[in-house]
Design a protein around this motif. Structure first.
Motif, PDB file in Angstrom:
ATOM      1  N   TYR A  24       0.852  -1.188   0.000  1.00 50.56           N
ATOM      2  CA  TYR A  24       0.000   0.000   0.000  1.00 50.56           C
ATOM      3  C   TYR A  24       0.890   1.241   0.000  1.00 50.56           C
ATOM      4  O   TYR A  24       2.016   1.212   0.509  1.00 50.56           O
ATOM      5  N   GLY A  38       0.991  -4.820   9.405  1.00 47.57           N
ATOM      6  CA  GLY A  38       0.569  -4.246  10.672  1.00 47.57           C
ATOM      7  C   GLY A  38       0.684  -2.743  10.775  1.00 47.57           C
ATOM      8  O   GLY A  38       0.969  -2.220  11.839  1.00 47.57           O
ATOM      9  N   ASN A  39       0.429  -2.041   9.680  1.00 49.00           N
ATOM     10  CA  ASN A  39       0.447  -0.573   9.702  1.00 49.00           C
ATOM     11  C   ASN A  39       1.834   0.003   9.962  1.00 49.00           C
ATOM     12  O   ASN A  39       1.963   1.148  10.396  1.00 49.00           O
ATOM     13  N   MET A  40       2.878  -0.773   9.752  1.00 48.00           N
ATOM     14  CA  MET A  40       4.240  -0.249   9.894  1.00 48.00           C
ATOM     15  C   MET A  40       4.635   0.415   8.578  1.00 48.00           C
ATOM     16  O   MET A  40       4.738  -0.239   7.552  1.00 48.00           O
ATOM     17  N   LEU A  41       4.845   1.702   8.633  1.00 48.56           N
ATOM     18  CA  LEU A  41       5.100   2.493   7.435  1.00 48.56           C
ATOM     19  C   LEU A  41       6.580   2.810   7.275  1.00 48.56           C
ATOM     20  O   LEU A  41       7.285   3.047   8.263  1.00 48.56           O
ATOM     21  N   ARG A  44      -4.627   7.326   0.062  1.00 44.89           N
ATOM     22  CA  ARG A  44      -3.939   6.052   0.075  1.00 44.89           C
ATOM     23  C   ARG A  44      -4.342   5.235  -1.156  1.00 44.89           C
ATOM     24  O   ARG A  44      -5.399   5.451  -1.738  1.00 44.89           O
ATOM     25  N   GLN A  45      -3.472   4.295  -1.496  1.00 42.53           N
ATOM     26  CA  GLN A  45      -3.637   3.508  -2.721  1.00 42.53           C
ATOM     27  C   GLN A  45      -3.231   2.067  -2.459  1.00 42.53           C
ATOM     28  O   GLN A  45      -2.163   1.817  -1.893  1.00 42.53           O
ATOM     29  N   GLU A  46      -4.081   1.147  -2.880  1.00 38.81           N
ATOM     30  CA  GLU A  46      -3.709  -0.258  -2.823  1.00 38.81           C
ATOM     31  C   GLU A  46      -2.982  -0.613  -4.116  1.00 38.81           C
ATOM     32  O   GLU A  46      -3.454  -0.278  -5.193  1.00 38.81           O
ATOM     33  N   MET A  68       3.774   0.651   2.736  1.00 40.52           N
ATOM     34  CA  MET A  68       3.512  -0.382   3.728  1.00 40.52           C
ATOM     35  C   MET A  68       3.305  -1.710   3.017  1.00 40.52           C
ATOM     36  O   MET A  68       2.512  -1.802   2.075  1.00 40.52           O
TER      37      MET A  68
END
Lengths: 115, 115
Positions: B33, B100-103, B50-52, B95
């Protein structure tokens, strides 16, 4: 409807001292993250908690850094024997859970200055 | 390891005009992402868009849109009808899927909107 709260907003300490930085996440958010942002740079991941446990602490730079979240809510980032290179903005963020569909909510940060 | 590069340290734009901020990233993964965050002088990091990576259609949020070029590993942000309140640091972030949302953040672009 409070957001993520970080205290203190600014902290000045002498080299070698111990400091604690506090983060109050949004109520009900199970995931909590710490990032460090040096001047003129983007944030760098330090550690994240899912509930009370550290799910990933791979970003902690060395063993002087430690974080806890004993009751699954408030978290404290602890830095021992501070060094001038630790001076930075420390950002905390929380999310409902750790999935992509739960966006991060950041606090205003604690600016740490080590003299 | 993933890296994110923002090659424009500073940019300026006249109010009501359009500006594009650049971001490139490097990864060997195919599922991930991408995000743009805004950090105004108040310091709080705010998600802009945001973009997948699996979606070919570019994300749009009101005046903000992205140009996602997966093969080129490019993810630029276009701000239309720029407003004074858009003045801020803008960070591109990456990410991994299920991370786990770790950017991972880029170094940022400082945008100044001039009246």
């Amino acid at each position: 409807g409070a957001g993520v709260s970080q205290t203190p907003s600014n902290k000045v300490t002498e080299k070698g001292k111990y400091v604690e930085l506090r983060c109050d996440p949004i109520s009900g958010h199970t995931a909590l993250y710490w990032y460090r942002q040096s001047l003129g740079q983007g944030p760098e991941f330090l550690i994240y908690f899912q509930g009370t446990g550290a799910a990933d602490d791979s970003g902690l730079p060395n063993d002087r850094f430690f974080a806890v979240r004993p009751e699954g809510s408030v978290s404290t980032l602890k830095i021992q024997r501070t060094e001038r290179g630790d001076s930075a903005m420390y950002l905390c963020a929380s999310s409902l859970d750790s999935s992509y569909n739960s966006p991060l909510h950041f606090g205003n940060g604690t600016r740490l200055t080590v003299t | 390891a993933q890296t994110v590069t923002q090659s424009q340290p500073e940019m300026s734009v006249q109010e009501a005009e359009t500006v594009t901020l650049s971001c490139t990233y490097d990864t060997s993964e195919s599922n991930y992402y991408l995000f743009w965050y805004k950090q105004p002088p108040s310091r709080q990091m705010i998600l802009v868009i945001r973009q997948e990576a699996y979606k070919q259609q570019n994300a749009t949020e009101n005046r903000f849109s992205v140009n996602f070029q997966k093969a080129a590993k490019s993810f630029s942000l276009k701000i239309s009808d720029s407003q004074l309140g858009d003045t801020a640091m803008y960070f591109c972030a990456f990410m991994l899927y299920n991370a786990g949302n770790m950017l991972t953040f880029g170094g940022g672009t400082r945008l100044m909107v001039k009246p």
